[in-house]
Design an enzyme around this catalytic site. Structure first.
Site, PDB file in Angstrom:
ATOM      1  N   CYS A   1      48.370  -8.629  28.229  1.00 34.84           N
ATOM      2  CA  CYS A   1      49.730  -8.502  27.707  1.00 34.84           C
ATOM      3  C   CYS A   1      49.846  -8.657  26.190  1.00 34.84           C
ATOM      4  O   CYS A   1      50.538  -7.855  25.547  1.00 34.84           O
ATOM      5  CB  CYS A   1      50.682  -9.431  28.441  1.00 34.84           C
ATOM      6  SG  CYS A   1      49.998 -10.978  29.020  1.00 34.84           S
TER       7      CYS A   1
ATOM      8  N   ARG B   1      37.710 -14.580  32.928  1.00 37.14           N
ATOM      9  CA  ARG B   1      38.238 -15.919  33.194  1.00 37.14           C
ATOM     10  C   ARG B   1      37.090 -16.808  33.667  1.00 37.14           C
ATOM     11  O   ARG B   1      36.312 -16.412  34.542  1.00 37.14           O
ATOM     12  CB  ARG B   1      39.358 -15.884  34.239  1.00 37.14           C
ATOM     13  CG  ARG B   1      40.585 -15.119  33.742  1.00 37.14           C
ATOM     14  CD  ARG B   1      41.717 -15.068  34.734  1.00 37.14           C
ATOM     15  NE  ARG B   1      42.785 -14.195  34.239  1.00 37.14           N
ATOM     16  CZ  ARG B   1      43.856 -13.846  34.944  1.00 37.14           C
ATOM     17  NH1 ARG B   1      44.012 -14.303  36.182  1.00 37.14           N
ATOM     18  NH2 ARG B   1      44.769 -13.053  34.414  1.00 37.14           N
TER      19      ARG B   1
ATOM     20  N   GLN C   1      41.808  -4.900  35.574  1.00 39.92           N
ATOM     21  CA  GLN C   1      43.116  -4.759  36.208  1.00 39.92           C
ATOM     22  C   GLN C   1      43.712  -3.396  35.920  1.00 39.92           C
ATOM     23  O   GLN C   1      43.492  -2.823  34.856  1.00 39.92           O
ATOM     24  CB  GLN C   1      44.090  -5.825  35.682  1.00 39.92           C
ATOM     25  CG  GLN C   1      43.809  -7.235  36.158  1.00 39.92           C
ATOM     26  CD  GLN C   1      44.889  -8.191  35.664  1.00 39.92           C
ATOM     27  OE1 GLN C   1      45.146  -8.280  34.477  1.00 39.92           O
ATOM     28  NE2 GLN C   1      45.508  -8.899  36.580  1.00 39.92           N
TER      29      GLN C   1
ATOM     30  N   ASP D   1      46.485  -2.733  34.739  1.00 38.79           N
ATOM     31  CA  ASP D   1      47.536  -3.520  34.110  1.00 38.79           C
ATOM     32  C   ASP D   1      48.551  -2.616  33.427  1.00 38.79           C
ATOM     33  O   ASP D   1      48.182  -1.647  32.764  1.00 38.79           O
ATOM     34  CB  ASP D   1      46.903  -4.452  33.069  1.00 38.79           C
ATOM     35  CG  ASP D   1      47.624  -5.785  32.994  1.00 38.79           C
ATOM     36  OD1 ASP D   1      48.680  -5.912  33.632  1.00 38.79           O
ATOM     37  OD2 ASP D   1      47.125  -6.679  32.300  1.00 38.79           O
TER      38      ASP D   1
ATOM     39  N   HIS E   1      52.568  -2.639  31.279  1.00 45.15           N
ATOM     40  CA  HIS E   1      53.682  -3.381  30.694  1.00 45.15           C
ATOM     41  C   HIS E   1      54.784  -2.404  30.324  1.00 45.15           C
ATOM     42  O   HIS E   1      54.517  -1.360  29.706  1.00 45.15           O
ATOM     43  CB  HIS E   1      53.226  -4.183  29.476  1.00 45.15           C
ATOM     44  CG  HIS E   1      52.281  -5.289  29.843  1.00 45.15           C
ATOM     45  ND1 HIS E   1      50.912  -5.112  29.866  1.00 45.15           N
ATOM     46  CD2 HIS E   1      52.507  -6.564  30.248  1.00 45.15           C
ATOM     47  CE1 HIS E   1      50.328  -6.242  30.267  1.00 45.15           C
ATOM     48  NE2 HIS E   1      51.273  -7.135  30.495  1.00 45.15           N
TER      49      HIS E   1
ATOM     50  N   LYS F   1      58.561 -13.783  39.089  1.00 44.56           N
ATOM     51  CA  LYS F   1      57.817 -12.589  39.499  1.00 44.56           C
ATOM     52  C   LYS F   1      58.036 -12.290  40.970  1.00 44.56           C
ATOM     53  O   LYS F   1      58.394 -13.170  41.764  1.00 44.56           O
ATOM     54  CB  LYS F   1      56.321 -12.766  39.238  1.00 44.56           C
ATOM     55  CG  LYS F   1      55.703 -13.980  39.930  1.00 44.56           C
ATOM     56  CD  LYS F   1      54.233 -14.170  39.529  1.00 44.56           C
ATOM     57  CE  LYS F   1      53.666 -15.461  40.117  1.00 44.56           C
ATOM     58  NZ  LYS F   1      52.248 -15.650  39.770  1.00 44.56           N
TER      59      LYS F   1
ATOM     60  N   HIS G   1      55.764  -7.293  33.110  1.00 39.97           N
ATOM     61  CA  HIS G   1      54.327  -7.265  33.389  1.00 39.97           C
ATOM     62  C   HIS G   1      54.157  -6.756  34.822  1.00 39.97           C
ATOM     63  O   HIS G   1      54.801  -7.295  35.744  1.00 39.97           O
ATOM     64  CB  HIS G   1      53.723  -8.665  33.306  1.00 39.97           C
ATOM     65  CG  HIS G   1      54.018  -9.417  32.036  1.00 39.97           C
ATOM     66  ND1 HIS G   1      53.031  -9.763  31.132  1.00 39.97           N
ATOM     67  CD2 HIS G   1      55.174  -9.920  31.538  1.00 39.97           C
ATOM     68  CE1 HIS G   1      53.570 -10.442  30.130  1.00 39.97           C
ATOM     69  NE2 HIS G   1      54.872 -10.550  30.353  1.00 39.97           N
TER      70      HIS G   1
END
Length: 637
Positions: free
Chosen positions: A333, A362, A380, A382, A384, A464, A510
């Site tokens: 993000c 991670r 991911q 991912d 946004h 979320k 997100h």
């Protein structure tokens, strides 16, 4: 006089203080026998609990979720009772309830074996059949410490010593065994009938690798014999479907000690990855997303601004260059905000949707790693969405519709929807959180989705929706999410020019549909037991010749199908055709094309579908059309 209000609204009066068990008995002998605990004013209590003032009461039985949790909690104590009875030198530590069961940690001079588990389980059954009452007493903290030290239970004494000195502690006894516990528990061991010990593993005392290693015995417990049998059958099926096992057998990937928590994709596994990624890339294109790519390493100062450094520092990999500290990104993000900030953005540009197949790192503990499902390096899908406050609801509704279509294409039709609301540790004003939570609730209502609420489980920057898949054997996998964030763009000073000519902060949504591609592929492997549908299968067609005489024609068939975009291989070895069919059937290839003299003479192919189905002889063109339709439908053969 004590007045008890029951769940149906009826009321019962008693001349004085009354226990939960006495209320159950006054209602009926059947309920008295079935009662495990009570719920007084929303708090779960023992059946021996005394109600001394007017209260709302429900009697909890094995049919209730609270009842099943108490059964599992009490079975953990039964396990410790049996271990102490069989192995008096063992020391007990903790034994909590977990999903579908429980565990208990022990300190013992030698490792427990599978044979030990069978003996312990048998002793548990014997103790349960004695139907010994489970009773509670309370001691001052220091007295409880001295009591357990006297029993040689030094771990238990250490736990109690960490409790504030002015607090009392409760102990539960069943037969010769007494344990520290807040409770509540079943009224007697006879209520514990349907359990099984599953495995033993290592566990550090208090979860700290600097402490000594203990032995953790896992078990499962259920309300009925049928539920236990069903669970064990599911575990048996899950073992057959284990993606780690299938990954080896199908030659898809491996995990190597030289890089723990990361995946080495083999050619066939990488084909699956590419099929998923290219599909999701098309989803981006079809739904107004612009694909971007951010760097892997970002300055520590950026993570401090966003708040991630305070929240996730322990899970971030860091590095240094020229006396400047950096972190490998654990999420994408902040990078997308930095891309948004390049150039002036107008309200006419919104909503602006960025998508990235962003690799994240991670620092997960070694004990938590699990095949490709839980790794340290993952990618991911991912995305946004930068939008105005007025756009949030429409974007969330459109996203849920999109996610449902994607999941259906992958074969998942059962989705569980949960809204995770504000946690105690959060940033931003309550007014902004109110708006964000309202938008998520309303979006699911407009989408016609029934949903659950998970209080306090939102991210520190916003609430979320979590989208959880239910697979073929009933397991649940939380994959997709959408989060409403009013704050991150403010922290990184992102803005757009509004219709009024003034500067405004965009709202940031997100979102991820499949989440970690590694994990999602693992889920797909287990969902299909490795028999992936043709559109995802690494090898869609395997061409087999019966003798060397058909080798040239077989190669031409391969070339034709390859030119049409299919994933095709051939096996032209000088082996019996039955051997080759069996071998590639074990590899779960959707279609086997067999070529003999007759097929070669007529320019045709003999086709077998996965599962041994003989589709007969057809022209190569007809087979190609069938395969194309199969891939387009995304159906499984």
């Amino acid at each position: 006089m004590v007045q008890i209000t029951l769940p149906d609204g009826s009321q019962r009066d008693y001349p004085g203080p009354v226990t939960v068990a006495e209320v159950a008995a006054s209602i009926g002998a059947g309920l008295a026998k079935a009662a495990l605990v009570g719920k007084v004013g929303g708090k779960v209590v023992d059946t021996s609990f005394v109600i001394d003032s007017d209260a709302a009461l429900s009697i909890v039985t094995a049919k209730d979720a609270d009842g099943l949790e108490v059964i599992r909690h009490s079975t953990a104590h039964l396990l410790a009772y049996a271990v102490k009875d069989l192995f008096p030198q063992a020391q007990v530590t903790i034994g909590p309830v977990i999903e579908n069961g429980f565990f208990y940690d022990f300190a013992f001079e030698r490792p427990f074996t599978l044979d030990d588990l069978a003996i312990i389980e048998k002793r548990m059954t014997e103790l349960a059949n004695k139907d010994e009452p489970v009773t509670r007493r309370v001691l001052p903290r220091d007295e409880a410490v001295a009591y357990f030290k006297g029993l040689g239970e030094h771990y238990k004494a250490e736990i109690i010593a960490s409790i504030p000195a002015n607090e009392d502690v409760s102990l539960y006894r069943e037969g010769a065994f007494e344990d520290l516990c807040r409770g509540p528990h079943v009224p007697s061991t006879g209520k514990l009938k349907h359990f099984k010990l599953m495995k033993v593993a290592g566990a550090y005392w208090r979860g700290d690798h600097k402490n000594e290693m203990l032995q953790r015995i896992y078990g499962t417990a259920w309300a009925t014999k049928e539920e236990l049998a069903q669970h064990l059958k599911m575990l048996e099926e899950a073992e057959k479907r284990d993606h780690r096992k299938l990954g080896r057998e199908l030659n898809l990937f491996h995990i190597d000690e030289h890089s723990p928590g990361t995946v080495f994709w083999h050619p066939k596994g990488w084909q699956i990855w590419q099929a998923v990624e290219q599909y999701m890339r098309q989803v981006y294109r079809d739904n107004g997303y612009e694909e971007v790519k951010g760097p892997q390493i970002l300055d520590k100062g950026l993570w401090e601004k966003t708040g991630h450094w305070d929240k996730y520092r322990d899970n971030m990999f860091t590095t240094e260059s020229e006396k400047r500290e950096y972190a490998l990104k654990p999420m994408n993000c902040p990078g997308h905000i930095l891309i948004f900030k390049q150039g002036i953005k107008s309200y006419r540009d919104l909503p602006l949707r960025y998508g990235e197949f962003g690799q994240c790192h991670r620092n997960e503990p070694t004990g938590g790693l699990h095949g490709i499902m839980r790794v340290r390096a993952f990618t991911q899908d991912d995305g946004h969405i930068f939008c105005t406050e007025d756009m949030i609801l429409d974007e969330c509704v459109a996203y849920t519709t999109l996610l449902q279509k994607v999941y259906e294409d992958f074969g998942f039709t059962k989705i569980i929807y949960k809204v995770a609301t504000r946690p105690e540790a959060r940033i931003g004003s309550d007014a902004s959180w109110d708006k964000a939570e309202h938008a998520l609730f309303e979006s699911l209502r407009r989408s016609g989705c029934e949903f659950e609420v998970s209080p306090g489980e939102g991210a520190f920057y916003g609430p979320k929706i979590e989208y959880t898949l239910k697979d073929a054997i009933g397991r649940q996998w939380q994959c997709g999410t959408i989060q409403v964030d009013f704050f991150m763009t403010e922290r990184l000073d992102a803005e757009y020019v509004g219709e009024d000519g003034a500067r405004h902060r965009p709202v940031m949504l997100h979102r991820a549909i499949v989440g970690s591609l590694e994990r999602f592929i693992g889920i797909l492997i287990e969902e299909t037991a490795g028999a992936l549908p043709a559109w995802l299968a690494p090898v869609q067609v395997m061409v087999l010749n019966i003798t060397d005489a058909q080798a040239e024609y077989a190669q031409s068939v391969v070339k034709t199908l390859l030119n049409q975009g299919f994933r095709v291989q051939s096996d032209l070895r000088n082996e019996k055709i039955t051997y080759k069919i069996r071998e590639h059937s074990m590899q779960k290839v959707p279609y086997l094309v067999v070529i003999g003299d007759k097929e070669m003479a007529s320019g045709a192919v003999a086709v077998r579908a996965r599962g041994g189905q003989d589709l007969g002889v057809m022209s190569l063109e007809d087979f190609s059309q069938k395969l194309s339709a199969d891939v387009a439908r995304k159906s499984n053969t």
